[in-house]
Enzyme design. Sequence first.
Site, PDB file in Angstrom:
ATOM      1  N   LEU A 220     -39.564  71.790 114.744  1.00  0.00           N
ATOM      2  CA  LEU A 220     -38.852  71.903 116.023  1.00  0.00           C
ATOM      3  C   LEU A 220     -38.664  73.342 116.466  1.00  0.00           C
ATOM      4  O   LEU A 220     -38.495  74.252 115.660  1.00  0.00           O
ATOM      5  CB  LEU A 220     -37.483  71.209 115.906  1.00  0.00           C
ATOM      6  N   HIS A 221     -38.733  73.533 117.774  1.00  0.00           N
ATOM      7  CA  HIS A 221     -38.495  74.836 118.393  1.00  0.00           C
ATOM      8  C   HIS A 221     -37.617  74.597 119.622  1.00  0.00           C
ATOM      9  O   HIS A 221     -37.201  73.463 119.886  1.00  0.00           O
ATOM     10  CB  HIS A 221     -39.821  75.510 118.756  1.00  0.00           C
TER      11      HIS A 221
ATOM     12  N   GLY B   6     -38.234  74.344 122.676  1.00  0.00           N
ATOM     13  CA  GLY B   6     -38.730  73.348 123.636  1.00  0.00           C
ATOM     14  C   GLY B   6     -38.172  71.970 123.299  1.00  0.00           C
ATOM     15  O   GLY B   6     -37.627  71.266 124.161  1.00  0.00           O
ATOM     16  N   HIS B   7     -38.288  71.586 122.019  1.00  0.00           N
ATOM     17  CA  HIS B   7     -37.747  70.292 121.589  1.00  0.00           C
ATOM     18  C   HIS B   7     -36.229  70.251 121.810  1.00  0.00           C
ATOM     19  O   HIS B   7     -35.677  69.250 122.269  1.00  0.00           O
ATOM     20  CB  HIS B   7     -37.996  70.069 120.097  1.00  0.00           C
TER      21      HIS B   7
ATOM     22  N   SER C  37     -45.395  73.757 118.331  1.00  0.00           N
ATOM     23  CA  SER C  37     -45.342  73.776 116.862  1.00  0.00           C
ATOM     24  C   SER C  37     -46.598  74.415 116.285  1.00  0.00           C
ATOM     25  O   SER C  37     -46.587  74.944 115.183  1.00  0.00           O
ATOM     26  CB  SER C  37     -45.203  72.357 116.324  1.00  0.00           C
ATOM     27  N   ARG C  38     -47.706  74.348 117.037  1.00  0.00           N
ATOM     28  CA  ARG C  38     -48.970  74.893 116.523  1.00  0.00           C
ATOM     29  C   ARG C  38     -49.045  76.423 116.647  1.00  0.00           C
ATOM     30  O   ARG C  38     -49.921  77.029 116.043  1.00  0.00           O
ATOM     31  CB  ARG C  38     -50.159  74.263 117.253  1.00  0.00           C
TER      32      ARG C  38
HETATM   33  P1  AMP Z   1     -44.344  67.292 119.816  1.00  0.00           P
HETATM   34  O1  AMP Z   1     -43.441  67.474 118.646  1.00  0.00           O
HETATM   35  O2  AMP Z   1     -45.297  68.422 120.030  1.00  0.00           O
HETATM   36  O3  AMP Z   1     -44.995  65.931 119.831  1.00  0.00           O
HETATM   37  O4  AMP Z   1     -43.414  67.329 121.102  1.00  0.00           O
HETATM   38  C1  AMP Z   1     -42.331  66.450 121.226  1.00  0.00           C
HETATM   39  C2  AMP Z   1     -41.808  66.516 122.633  1.00  0.00           C
HETATM   40  O5  AMP Z   1     -41.378  67.832 122.932  1.00  0.00           O
HETATM   41  C3  AMP Z   1     -42.882  66.162 123.673  1.00  0.00           C
HETATM   42  O6  AMP Z   1     -42.284  65.385 124.710  1.00  0.00           O
HETATM   43  C4  AMP Z   1     -43.303  67.509 124.163  1.00  0.00           C
HETATM   44  O7  AMP Z   1     -43.815  67.489 125.485  1.00  0.00           O
HETATM   45  C5  AMP Z   1     -41.996  68.280 124.100  1.00  0.00           C
HETATM   46  N1  AMP Z   1     -42.271  69.716 124.035  1.00  0.00           N
HETATM   47  C6  AMP Z   1     -43.082  70.363 123.168  1.00  0.00           C
HETATM   48  N2  AMP Z   1     -43.127  71.678 123.455  1.00  0.00           N
HETATM   49  C7  AMP Z   1     -42.343  71.869 124.535  1.00  0.00           C
HETATM   50  C8  AMP Z   1     -41.984  72.998 125.331  1.00  0.00           C
HETATM   51  N3  AMP Z   1     -42.467  74.202 125.068  1.00  0.00           N
HETATM   52  N4  AMP Z   1     -41.152  72.809 126.376  1.00  0.00           N
HETATM   53  C9  AMP Z   1     -40.666  71.570 126.662  1.00  0.00           C
HETATM   54  N5  AMP Z   1     -40.961  70.463 125.956  1.00  0.00           N
HETATM   55  C10 AMP Z   1     -41.784  70.606 124.912  1.00  0.00           C
END
Ligand code: AMP
Length: 279
Positions: A34-35, A37-38, A187-188
């Site tokens: 998690l960062h 954004g999450h 995350s990448r």
């Molecule tokens: P992930 O863990 O990459 O599957 O992302 C989980 C959720 O967080 C998804 O709805 C992504 O679109 C959202 N997400 C990932 N990165 C960001 C970001 N930088 N800003 C806003 N939402 C994000």
Amino acid sequence: MTDVIRTVAELRTLVRAWRAAGEIVGVVPTMGALHDGHLSLARRGKVECHRVITTIFVNPKQFTNPEDLKKYPRTEEADVALLNSVGVDAVFIPSPEEVYPDGYMTTVSVGGVSEPLEGRMRPGHFDGVATVVTKLFGMTEAHRGYFGQKDWQQLQVVLRLVRDLNLPVTVVGCETIRETDGLAMSSRNVRLTDQGRAVAHVLYTAITAAADDIRAGQSDRMAIREAAEKVRAAGFERVEYIELRDAETLMPSDDVRRPRRMLAAAWLDGVRLIDNIPV
Ligand code: AMP
């Protein structure tokens, strides 16, 4: 304290009690690592719902590249601490067997919007996403689901899915959170080298400049070609696509009366980065 839950049975007990008390439940599906954004999705959920559940599940069905699945960062302890700091009520961290028990046979497949771009580059990816999101809605019984615009096409796929299957959940799309240089948080990103990290923002700055040029009257094709050249010149190994599309259907669009979106995917340091902006 954020409750850590690993089984659907425990999750049901918890959510049923909340719902019986008339509480609105939000879910933030994630793959962990998690960062901010999450966390921004979780914070939005906390504002709009009585209870927020974050799910952490690295869904094998949505990975089209086994190497990417293997290398996907996993940081459970830190994730739980972060969720606790923003007041998330529960984190659901199921095992793959809990989500896909023996004999599992069902796939949810959204047509149209999941076919181009990411769907073409990563065949089967959105079936994996649509299937797991449908299951997570069923498991959490959430009223509201929070998704990032960072994954714009995914957000459109989920909106279509919820409409088409009459799922009783409201999908909320949240703004992309960026590093100070403009790089979309992901995350990448931790897999980038220092040199890669220093130029990674060019994916965003190049499409932003292209969008500005298009608004100023430059042709779509020319603006996109210049953006792709900038990305390559910055040191990206490969530009998979930079496309201007209808924001909802993701089909090619030169209809300036409808909202359009510029979407991009490119490889840097062996890491696949994606981004998108409104035009
Ligand atoms: P992930 O863990 O990459 O599957 O992302 C989980 C959720 O967080 C998804 O709805 C992504 O679109 C959202 N997400 C990932 N990165 C960001 C970001 N930088 N800003 C806003 N939402 C994000």
